[in-house]
Write a protein that holds these residues in place. Sequence first.
Motif, PDB file in Angstrom:
ATOM      1  N   LEU A 769       0.431  -1.286   0.051  1.00  0.00           N
ATOM      2  CA  LEU A 769       0.063  -0.392  -0.266  1.00  0.00           C
ATOM      3  C   LEU A 769       1.243   0.954  -0.216  1.00  0.00           C
ATOM      4  O   LEU A 769       2.060   1.314   0.761  1.00  0.00           O
ATOM      5  N   PRO A 770       0.321   2.512  -0.904  1.00  0.00           N
ATOM      6  CA  PRO A 770       1.097   3.753  -0.778  1.00  0.00           C
ATOM      7  C   PRO A 770       1.175   4.581   0.662  1.00  0.00           C
ATOM      8  O   PRO A 770       0.928   5.104   0.508  1.00  0.00           O
ATOM      9  N   TRP A 771       1.912   3.931   1.464  1.00  0.00           N
ATOM     10  CA  TRP A 771       2.178   4.690   2.753  1.00  0.00           C
ATOM     11  C   TRP A 771       2.607   5.738   2.619  1.00  0.00           C
ATOM     12  O   TRP A 771       2.645   6.702   3.520  1.00  0.00           O
ATOM     13  N   ALA A 772       4.045   5.879   2.025  1.00  0.00           N
ATOM     14  CA  ALA A 772       5.079   7.105   1.903  1.00  0.00           C
ATOM     15  C   ALA A 772       3.683   8.280   1.407  1.00  0.00           C
ATOM     16  O   ALA A 772       4.311   9.363   1.790  1.00  0.00           O
ATOM     17  N   SER A 773       2.973   7.981   0.700  1.00  0.00           N
ATOM     18  CA  SER A 773       2.273   8.896   0.556  1.00  0.00           C
ATOM     19  C   SER A 773       1.120   9.624   0.932  1.00  0.00           C
ATOM     20  O   SER A 773       0.202  10.796   1.152  1.00  0.00           O
ATOM     21  N   GLY A 774       0.629   8.588   2.010  1.00  0.00           N
ATOM     22  CA  GLY A 774      -0.573   9.291   2.578  1.00  0.00           C
ATOM     23  C   GLY A 774      -1.711   8.232   1.680  1.00  0.00           C
ATOM     24  O   GLY A 774      -2.770   8.327   2.649  1.00  0.00           O
ATOM     25  N   GLU A 775      -1.543   7.734   1.102  1.00  0.00           N
ATOM     26  CA  GLU A 775      -3.204   7.322   0.170  1.00  0.00           C
ATOM     27  C   GLU A 775      -3.187   6.004   0.372  1.00  0.00           C
ATOM     28  O   GLU A 775      -4.176   5.779   0.798  1.00  0.00           O
ATOM     29  N   ALA A 776      -2.539   5.756   1.118  1.00  0.00           N
ATOM     30  CA  ALA A 776      -3.127   3.835   1.798  1.00  0.00           C
ATOM     31  C   ALA A 776      -3.931   4.141   3.002  1.00  0.00           C
ATOM     32  O   ALA A 776      -5.241   3.628   3.186  1.00  0.00           O
ATOM     33  N   ALA A 777      -4.200   5.415   3.697  1.00  0.00           N
ATOM     34  CA  ALA A 777      -5.084   5.742   4.846  1.00  0.00           C
ATOM     35  C   ALA A 777      -6.402   5.826   3.999  1.00  0.00           C
ATOM     36  O   ALA A 777      -7.548   5.368   4.860  1.00  0.00           O
ATOM     37  N   ASP A 780     -10.390   2.942   2.430  1.00  0.00           N
ATOM     38  CA  ASP A 780     -11.831   2.201   2.689  1.00  0.00           C
ATOM     39  C   ASP A 780     -12.988   3.027   2.500  1.00  0.00           C
ATOM     40  O   ASP A 780     -13.798   3.095   2.222  1.00  0.00           O
ATOM     41  N   GLU A 781     -11.930   4.588   1.347  1.00  0.00           N
ATOM     42  CA  GLU A 781     -12.336   5.288   1.508  1.00  0.00           C
ATOM     43  C   GLU A 781     -12.776   5.654  -0.086  1.00  0.00           C
ATOM     44  O   GLU A 781     -13.712   5.969  -0.661  1.00  0.00           O
ATOM     45  N   LEU A 782     -11.579   5.366  -0.536  1.00  0.00           N
ATOM     46  CA  LEU A 782     -11.216   5.267  -2.472  1.00  0.00           C
ATOM     47  C   LEU A 782     -12.534   3.934  -2.640  1.00  0.00           C
ATOM     48  O   LEU A 782     -13.285   3.297  -3.719  1.00  0.00           O
ATOM     49  N   ALA A 783     -11.633   2.835  -1.653  1.00  0.00           N
ATOM     50  CA  ALA A 783     -12.562   1.351  -2.340  1.00  0.00           C
ATOM     51  C   ALA A 783     -12.623   0.774  -1.433  1.00  0.00           C
ATOM     52  O   ALA A 783     -12.183  -0.013  -0.702  1.00  0.00           O
ATOM     53  N   PRO A 784     -14.158   0.689  -0.357  1.00  0.00           N
ATOM     54  CA  PRO A 784     -14.737   0.269   0.274  1.00  0.00           C
ATOM     55  C   PRO A 784     -14.884  -0.736  -0.112  1.00  0.00           C
ATOM     56  O   PRO A 784     -15.647  -1.757  -0.410  1.00  0.00           O
ATOM     57  N   LEU A 816     -34.163   4.337  -3.120  1.00  0.00           N
ATOM     58  CA  LEU A 816     -32.796   4.228  -3.422  1.00  0.00           C
ATOM     59  C   LEU A 816     -33.383   4.937  -4.862  1.00  0.00           C
ATOM     60  O   LEU A 816     -32.749   4.134  -5.546  1.00  0.00           O
ATOM     61  N   THR A 817     -32.546   6.185  -5.740  1.00  0.00           N
ATOM     62  CA  THR A 817     -32.849   6.488  -6.850  1.00  0.00           C
ATOM     63  C   THR A 817     -31.862   6.767  -8.091  1.00  0.00           C
ATOM     64  O   THR A 817     -31.889   6.295  -9.069  1.00  0.00           O
ATOM     65  N   ARG A 818     -30.867   7.209  -6.726  1.00  0.00           N
ATOM     66  CA  ARG A 818     -29.758   7.164  -7.802  1.00  0.00           C
ATOM     67  C   ARG A 818     -28.475   5.902  -7.626  1.00  0.00           C
ATOM     68  O   ARG A 818     -27.881   5.546  -5.977  1.00  0.00           O
ATOM     69  N   THR A 819     -27.724   6.048  -8.343  1.00  0.00           N
ATOM     70  CA  THR A 819     -26.736   4.846  -8.618  1.00  0.00           C
ATOM     71  C   THR A 819     -25.707   4.617  -7.897  1.00  0.00           C
ATOM     72  O   THR A 819     -25.647   5.948  -7.711  1.00  0.00           O
ATOM     73  N   PRO A 820     -25.385   3.715  -7.332  1.00  0.00           N
ATOM     74  CA  PRO A 820     -24.031   4.106  -6.006  1.00  0.00           C
ATOM     75  C   PRO A 820     -23.443   4.235  -6.213  1.00  0.00           C
ATOM     76  O   PRO A 820     -22.765   3.382  -7.872  1.00  0.00           O
ATOM     77  N   GLU A 821     -21.806   4.881  -6.169  1.00  0.00           N
ATOM     78  CA  GLU A 821     -20.491   4.646  -7.339  1.00  0.00           C
ATOM     79  C   GLU A 821     -19.443   4.648  -5.952  1.00  0.00           C
ATOM     80  O   GLU A 821     -20.161   4.907  -5.237  1.00  0.00           O
ATOM     81  N   VAL A 822     -18.331   4.189  -6.551  1.00  0.00           N
ATOM     82  CA  VAL A 822     -17.568   4.425  -6.254  1.00  0.00           C
ATOM     83  C   VAL A 822     -15.706   5.024  -7.195  1.00  0.00           C
ATOM     84  O   VAL A 822     -15.718   4.572  -7.887  1.00  0.00           O
ATOM     85  N   SER A 823     -15.617   5.970  -6.058  1.00  0.00           N
ATOM     86  CA  SER A 823     -14.269   6.261  -7.034  1.00  0.00           C
ATOM     87  C   SER A 823     -14.719   6.914  -7.863  1.00  0.00           C
ATOM     88  O   SER A 823     -13.981   6.591  -9.054  1.00  0.00           O
ATOM     89  N   GLY A 824     -16.195   7.485  -8.131  1.00  0.00           N
ATOM     90  CA  GLY A 824     -16.333   7.814  -9.588  1.00  0.00           C
ATOM     91  C   GLY A 824     -16.972   6.610 -10.542  1.00  0.00           C
ATOM     92  O   GLY A 824     -17.384   6.576 -11.538  1.00  0.00           O
TER      93      GLY A 824
END
Length: 889
Positions: A769-777, A780-784, A816-824
């Motif tokens: 995981l990209p720990w150095a850039s902080g993206e690893a945290a 769960d937000e980007l790909a729950p 729910l009328t709007r289709t769910p999205e994950v990272s767009g």
Amino acid sequence: MIRSDALGLLPVRSALPALRAALDGPDGGGAAVLGAPPGTGKTTLVPLALAGLLGDGPARRVVVAEPRRIAARAAARRMAWLLGEKPGQSVGHTVRGERVVGPGTRVEVVTTGVLLQRLQRDQELTGVDVVVIDECHERHLDADTVAAFLVDVRATLRPELRLVAASATTDLAGWARLLGGAPVVEAEGVSFPVTVEWAPPARPVRPPHGMRVDPALLTHVAAVVRRALAERAGDVLCFLPGVGEIARVAGQLAGADAEVLQVHGRAPAEVQDAVLAGSGGRRRVVLATSVAESSLTVPGVRTVVDSGLAREPRVDHARGLSALATVRASHAAGRQRAGRAGREAPGTVYRCWSQAEDDRLPRFPAPEIKVADLTAFALQAACWGDPDAEGLALLDPPPAGAMAAARAVLSAVSAVDARGLPTDRGTRMARLGVHPRLARALVDGAREAGARRTAEVVALLSEEPPREYGDDVAAALRTARSGQDAYAARWRQEVRRLVSAAGEGGGGNAGTGGTGGTGSGRRASGGPSDPHGSGGPSDPHGSGRPSGGHGGGRPSAPYRGGELSDDAVAGLVTALAHPERIARARGEGAFLMVSGTGAELGTGSRLRSAQWLAVAVADRPSGSASARVRMAAVIDEETARAAAAPLYAEGAEVHWAAGDVVARRVRRLGAVELSAAPLRDPAPALVRDALTEGLRTEALAPLRWTRDACELRDRLAFLRRVRGEPWPDVSDAALVARADDWLQPELSRARRRADLGRVDAGQALRRLLPWASGEAARLDELAPERYRVPSGSRIRLDYGSEQPVLAVKVQELFGLTRTPEVSGVPVLVHLLSPAGRPAAVTADLASFWRDGYRAVRSELRGRYPKHPWPEDPTTVPATRFTKGRERRE
């Protein structure tokens, strides 16, 4: 007495003034390209005129280079006849093993191989005024090399040396550029018209495959020959690809009302002479290979039957095998062949293919430099002082891969040094006039078996004997000694030549070989090797190095002392020539060569019970995994180890096999395993490599892949696909390549498959995981891992497809009328029945409620009456429960 009447009929006479002006005039540069159709006299009249033998020019010494022995002998004999002399007077010839010249010889016809030898020994060609390279359109490797060397000689040593490139059907402008902008002189042909008869087989025949020709085509060719005899007058000349096909068609012509003659490079000189001397009154059918395409006029021929096939060299560098392949003849070859029918009168050519097929034929034959084994060429170039051949004037540069393979062979046999320049040993080998592999066998084998007995085997290997000699080298050697056929006569002549050449070149006393020349200037060394020799060109592992691992070193015991049997000599010499083809039995008739290629003997071969073989001749049929052994000698393991000493190795071998790490101490000769024993304490680095090999081979399956681990990998793959860096590539290949980054601690401790099975792949993957850039945290937000639906349930997302998949019961999405999205990326919703079975799939939830829900409601509400099925699901709250439980709660 000069036969002026015959000379006056040759059309090339009209081009002589322009040719002389190009060579001798004030504006001439001493070089010219002569284009003249077949039958115009370029081979016979032009050399006589340039030598001043017709009384109209200065006396000069002319050398004419022909691509084949039969053409050289015939051209010399024809020129002598035109002068009213015998061969060896004003006109003579020199071919391999035969020299007919005298003190007054002014025109000498030689093969291109002989001229290569002379150029290496005497770059200035002392005493020669003019060189004519005849039939240069055939693009033989020796002819291209001779032309390149002569251009070099004219530029650096002898600008006054005159050079003529004579051709019938080639790129005249290309040759003119090669000769430094030389003028092109063309002669008009007056050959008689030739009618084309298209005569394809009535039924389709299989295309040529390696050396194999469909017997149905040969039967058809024989039938066309009989048709030609019935429909046309005069003799018939039939073109076939090789000696075997000639013999088969000759057998099918038994009983024909004509004399059947066979002409090829192996035919006895008496037969060749008889064919070229003309008919004695009875009609003739001449079955010929491509040797009859050019330089020769066969008297009496009015009809040509063309099979449309030819043989070209092919090399399998990966397996170290070279052979001739049967191919469709080019347009240029077809024109040459057809022209044979119109030399003396109007004629006819029967082409055994359709006119539609004719349009798809190649224009010219493939230049030999593009398809042949270049080992001999590379040695020639090295001895000339240009190891890379970059400074040579060649129409086509040699392929880099073929040159690299050739240099590997030369280095392995200590013929060249580290710079690619010839060693003293290499210079001696080049002077022997055989393929460098055979030269190595002659030099090294003579120490153990004597010069003559070694030369006998080398002569046998330099020209493959007839099939009736069998596939056993030792047995074929005994047959040749006692034989009275044409092959045996040529073999004895070649043995004498090799013994003499080895003595002159010091082959029998060659030492380890020095470093050779310094590369300054040109080196005078030996002559050509046979580009059609039986040697394979590729030796990437140095398998051709002389025994003992030193250039020119002696083979080890058991070859010292004592008298070797014929079988032992045959095996030793064959093994020295082709050490990478030494083979060990692995089943009845099946062998494994030390190069790693499988080999098989023909059914009925008495060599099938041998444990070790030295393979002399082999080819690999297209599509076959194994080579087909055509000739071999029986050897023992000591012979094998002595001849292929540089390939002998022993040591630890740790690799992945049968699903686990296998550690052994192994003795092997190349790919052939001699013995093996278990290795109890292998080096950790070797074990690590084996484990990595296992991960690669089994697509990471040896690791413990829990459900969480697989889902994490799918989530990371999704993020890599939609967001790119810094999210890691988690494909099989990428994970194996980066094993050190995420499996290092586990791999360093593991020793076998079971250890890998205890590794939690999911925990290990988190190291990527990209720990150095902080993206690893933000994982769960980007790909729950789960998605909260309106009912309150947290439903697991599946990232194993192109889109994330959400599998949820219909009632849990009410409202729910709007289709769910994950990272767009829109989620693909799998709507389930109350029982969890698929009911519908949508990537547009609003559209489903509007158009698809009614059908689902109609189908399922009767089946599941306890669950809510409102008419408008967008206006009611989502639920996980039945209607009764909803009311209670």
